[in-house]
Design a protein around this motif. Sequence first.
Motif, PDB file in Angstrom:
ATOM      1  N   LYS A  78      78.489  67.367 135.710  1.00 46.35           N
ATOM      2  CA  LYS A  78      78.950  67.555 137.093  1.00 46.35           C
ATOM      3  C   LYS A  78      79.594  66.305 137.681  1.00 46.35           C
ATOM      4  O   LYS A  78      80.274  66.381 138.697  1.00 46.35           O
ATOM      5  CB  LYS A  78      77.809  68.044 137.992  1.00 46.35           C
ATOM      6  N   ARG A  79      79.424  65.134 137.050  1.00 46.93           N
ATOM      7  CA  ARG A  79      80.027  63.887 137.532  1.00 46.93           C
ATOM      8  C   ARG A  79      81.234  63.450 136.718  1.00 46.93           C
ATOM      9  O   ARG A  79      81.833  62.410 137.001  1.00 46.93           O
ATOM     10  CB  ARG A  79      78.986  62.762 137.532  1.00 46.93           C
ATOM     11  N   GLN A  80      81.609  64.229 135.686  1.00 49.03           N
ATOM     12  CA  GLN A  80      82.773  63.866 134.887  1.00 49.03           C
ATOM     13  C   GLN A  80      84.043  64.033 135.716  1.00 49.03           C
ATOM     14  O   GLN A  80      84.131  64.889 136.578  1.00 49.03           O
ATOM     15  CB  GLN A  80      82.817  64.709 133.614  1.00 49.03           C
ATOM     16  N   GLY A  81      85.010  63.170 135.441  1.00 49.17           N
ATOM     17  CA  GLY A  81      86.273  63.220 136.156  1.00 49.17           C
ATOM     18  C   GLY A  81      86.240  62.558 137.518  1.00 49.17           C
ATOM     19  O   GLY A  81      87.199  62.667 138.285  1.00 49.17           O
ATOM     20  N   MET A  82      85.164  61.858 137.823  1.00 47.01           N
ATOM     21  CA  MET A  82      85.005  61.225 139.139  1.00 47.01           C
ATOM     22  C   MET A  82      85.072  59.689 139.072  1.00 47.01           C
ATOM     23  O   MET A  82      84.819  59.024 140.063  1.00 47.01           O
ATOM     24  CB  MET A  82      83.686  61.656 139.769  1.00 47.01           C
ATOM     25  N   GLY A  83      85.358  59.134 137.895  1.00 44.80           N
ATOM     26  CA  GLY A  83      85.482  57.689 137.765  1.00 44.80           C
ATOM     27  C   GLY A  83      84.267  56.988 137.181  1.00 44.80           C
ATOM     28  O   GLY A  83      84.320  55.782 136.958  1.00 44.80           O
ATOM     29  N   PHE A  84      83.195  57.725 136.917  1.00 45.79           N
ATOM     30  CA  PHE A  84      81.982  57.080 136.396  1.00 45.79           C
ATOM     31  C   PHE A  84      82.150  56.629 134.946  1.00 45.79           C
ATOM     32  O   PHE A  84      81.644  55.577 134.556  1.00 45.79           O
ATOM     33  CB  PHE A  84      80.773  57.998 136.544  1.00 45.79           C
ATOM     34  N   GLY A  85      82.871  57.410 134.141  1.00 41.00           N
ATOM     35  CA  GLY A  85      83.134  56.999 132.765  1.00 41.00           C
ATOM     36  C   GLY A  85      83.922  55.705 132.725  1.00 41.00           C
ATOM     37  O   GLY A  85      83.612  54.789 131.954  1.00 41.00           O
ATOM     38  N   ALA A  86      84.943  55.601 133.588  1.00 41.77           N
ATOM     39  CA  ALA A  86      85.744  54.380 133.655  1.00 41.77           C
ATOM     40  C   ALA A  86      84.904  53.200 134.127  1.00 41.77           C
ATOM     41  O   ALA A  86      85.018  52.093 133.594  1.00 41.77           O
ATOM     42  CB  ALA A  86      86.932  54.589 134.587  1.00 41.77           C
ATOM     43  N   LEU A  87      84.059  53.425 135.105  1.00 38.54           N
ATOM     44  CA  LEU A  87      83.185  52.368 135.610  1.00 38.54           C
ATOM     45  C   LEU A  87      82.263  51.848 134.506  1.00 38.54           C
ATOM     46  O   LEU A  87      82.116  50.645 134.309  1.00 38.54           O
ATOM     47  CB  LEU A  87      82.366  52.907 136.784  1.00 38.54           C
ATOM     48  N   LEU A  88      81.660  52.774 133.762  1.00 46.40           N
ATOM     49  CA  LEU A  88      80.767  52.391 132.672  1.00 46.40           C
ATOM     50  C   LEU A  88      81.519  51.699 131.546  1.00 46.40           C
ATOM     51  O   LEU A  88      81.058  50.685 131.011  1.00 46.40           O
ATOM     52  CB  LEU A  88      80.019  53.620 132.143  1.00 46.40           C
ATOM     53  N   LEU A  89      82.677  52.224 131.176  1.00 46.80           N
ATOM     54  CA  LEU A  89      83.449  51.616 130.094  1.00 46.80           C
ATOM     55  C   LEU A  89      83.900  50.209 130.473  1.00 46.80           C
ATOM     56  O   LEU A  89      83.814  49.285 129.665  1.00 46.80           O
ATOM     57  CB  LEU A  89      84.648  52.492 129.743  1.00 46.80           C
ATOM     58  N   ARG A  90      84.350  50.039 131.700  1.00 42.89           N
ATOM     59  CA  ARG A  90      84.762  48.707 132.171  1.00 42.89           C
ATOM     60  C   ARG A  90      83.579  47.734 132.081  1.00 42.89           C
ATOM     61  O   ARG A  90      83.725  46.605 131.604  1.00 42.89           O
ATOM     62  CB  ARG A  90      85.279  48.788 133.601  1.00 42.89           C
ATOM     63  N   HIS A  91      82.405  48.192 132.505  1.00 37.75           N
ATOM     64  CA  HIS A  91      81.215  47.329 132.444  1.00 37.75           C
ATOM     65  C   HIS A  91      80.854  47.010 130.991  1.00 37.75           C
ATOM     66  O   HIS A  91      80.499  45.868 130.669  1.00 37.75           O
ATOM     67  CB  HIS A  91      80.037  47.995 133.159  1.00 37.75           C
ATOM     68  N   ALA A  92      80.938  48.000 130.108  1.00 37.94           N
ATOM     69  CA  ALA A  92      80.631  47.781 128.689  1.00 37.94           C
ATOM     70  C   ALA A  92      81.576  46.742 128.092  1.00 37.94           C
ATOM     71  O   ALA A  92      81.151  45.835 127.359  1.00 37.94           O
ATOM     72  CB  ALA A  92      80.728  49.100 127.921  1.00 37.94           C
ATOM     73  N   MET A  93      82.852  46.856 128.422  1.00 37.82           N
ATOM     74  CA  MET A  93      83.843  45.916 127.898  1.00 37.82           C
ATOM     75  C   MET A  93      83.609  44.508 128.439  1.00 37.82           C
ATOM     76  O   MET A  93      83.653  43.526 127.680  1.00 37.82           O
ATOM     77  CB  MET A  93      85.241  46.412 128.249  1.00 37.82           C
ATOM     78  N   GLN A  94      83.348  44.402 129.721  1.00 34.91           N
ATOM     79  CA  GLN A  94      83.128  43.087 130.328  1.00 34.91           C
ATOM     80  C   GLN A  94      81.857  42.430 129.782  1.00 34.91           C
ATOM     81  O   GLN A  94      81.855  41.246 129.465  1.00 34.91           O
ATOM     82  CB  GLN A  94      83.048  43.219 131.845  1.00 34.91           C
ATOM     83  N   SER A  95      80.790  43.202 129.648  1.00 35.25           N
ATOM     84  CA  SER A  95      79.537  42.611 129.156  1.00 35.25           C
ATOM     85  C   SER A  95      79.661  42.237 127.677  1.00 35.25           C
ATOM     86  O   SER A  95      79.114  41.210 127.255  1.00 35.25           O
ATOM     87  CB  SER A  95      78.343  43.533 129.422  1.00 35.25           C
ATOM     88  N   ALA A  96      80.384  43.026 126.887  1.00 40.41           N
ATOM     89  CA  ALA A  96      80.599  42.679 125.481  1.00 40.41           C
ATOM     90  C   ALA A  96      81.406  41.386 125.376  1.00 40.41           C
ATOM     91  O   ALA A  96      81.094  40.506 124.560  1.00 40.41           O
ATOM     92  CB  ALA A  96      81.308  43.823 124.763  1.00 40.41           C
ATOM     93  N   ARG A  97      82.404  41.259 126.211  1.00 41.43           N
ATOM     94  CA  ARG A  97      83.227  40.044 126.216  1.00 41.43           C
ATOM     95  C   ARG A  97      82.390  38.827 126.606  1.00 41.43           C
ATOM     96  O   ARG A  97      82.482  37.768 125.968  1.00 41.43           O
ATOM     97  CB  ARG A  97      84.407  40.221 127.193  1.00 41.43           C
ATOM     98  N   ARG A  98      81.568  38.979 127.647  1.00 44.67           N
ATOM     99  CA  ARG A  98      80.695  37.875 128.070  1.00 44.67           C
ATOM    100  C   ARG A  98      79.711  37.480 126.964  1.00 44.67           C
ATOM    101  O   ARG A  98      79.318  36.317 126.877  1.00 44.67           O
ATOM    102  CB  ARG A  98      79.926  38.245 129.332  1.00 44.67           C
ATOM    103  N   ALA A  99      79.324  38.439 126.118  1.00 41.81           N
ATOM    104  CA  ALA A  99      78.379  38.167 125.028  1.00 41.81           C
ATOM    105  C   ALA A  99      79.075  37.566 123.804  1.00 41.81           C
ATOM    106  O   ALA A  99      78.421  37.287 122.804  1.00 41.81           O
ATOM    107  CB  ALA A  99      77.656  39.455 124.641  1.00 41.81           C
ATOM    108  N   GLY A 100      80.399  37.388 123.886  1.00 42.92           N
ATOM    109  CA  GLY A 100      81.123  36.730 122.809  1.00 42.92           C
ATOM    110  C   GLY A 100      81.918  37.652 121.908  1.00 42.92           C
ATOM    111  O   GLY A 100      82.550  37.187 120.948  1.00 42.92           O
ATOM    112  N   ALA A 101      81.922  38.950 122.175  1.00 43.96           N
ATOM    113  CA  ALA A 101      82.694  39.880 121.356  1.00 43.96           C
ATOM    114  C   ALA A 101      84.182  39.732 121.656  1.00 43.96           C
ATOM    115  O   ALA A 101      84.571  39.530 122.800  1.00 43.96           O
ATOM    116  CB  ALA A 101      82.247  41.322 121.608  1.00 43.96           C
ATOM    117  N   VAL A 102      84.992  39.825 120.629  1.00 42.81           N
ATOM    118  CA  VAL A 102      86.438  39.778 120.813  1.00 42.81           C
ATOM    119  C   VAL A 102      87.072  41.152 120.589  1.00 42.81           C
ATOM    120  O   VAL A 102      88.245  41.345 120.881  1.00 42.81           O
ATOM    121  CB  VAL A 102      87.107  38.728 119.898  1.00 42.81           C
ATOM    122  N   VAL A 103      86.292  42.090 120.070  1.00 43.19           N
ATOM    123  CA  VAL A 103      86.796  43.433 119.843  1.00 43.19           C
ATOM    124  C   VAL A 103      85.677  44.439 120.122  1.00 43.19           C
ATOM    125  O   VAL A 103      84.499  44.153 119.882  1.00 43.19           O
ATOM    126  CB  VAL A 103      87.353  43.597 118.403  1.00 43.19           C
TER     127      VAL A 103
END
Length: 155
Positions: A78-103
């Motif tokens: 019921k929450r798909q298509g409302m921006g939550f997937g993008a919010l989570l993906l952005r956070h996942a990418m940022q936290s992975a980058r902060r942890a030293g991941a390059v890919v």
Amino acid sequence: MLSAQVEILPLGHGDVDEMLAVEKGVYAFPWTRGNFVDSIVAGYSVWGCRVAGDLVGYFVVMLALDEAHLLNLSVTEKRQGMGFGALLLRHAMQSARRAGAVVLLLEVRRSNTRALALYEHFGFQQIGVRRDYYAAALGREDALVLQHVLEEVSG
């Protein structure tokens, strides 16, 4: 859409029942309790998005050296298509980058067009195919292997 009541928080053992409920609501072949517990015990990055306290989505990322692997990203139907997937993906990418991941790598069902559109929006590129990777109603389904080089995360 997204409001001030939205929080992104780390998840743990006390959140497994809620994650299972979301998982079972969106997938014909969901992760098991053991998949979530094992991910938490292994120290994977497990974060959830809550709206007014209710879990609306989560992600699980495994870090290994300079690579991160997005193992699961799910949002309630019921929450798909409302921006939550993008919010989570952005956070996942940022936290992975902060942890030293390059890919950041992931697998996605070929038939999951909504997820593919999200990953494409964030600049993920297909680098391979895993034949018959996922269980499906009639046999098996291929997984597309996607990659994103983690620089500045936008989207």
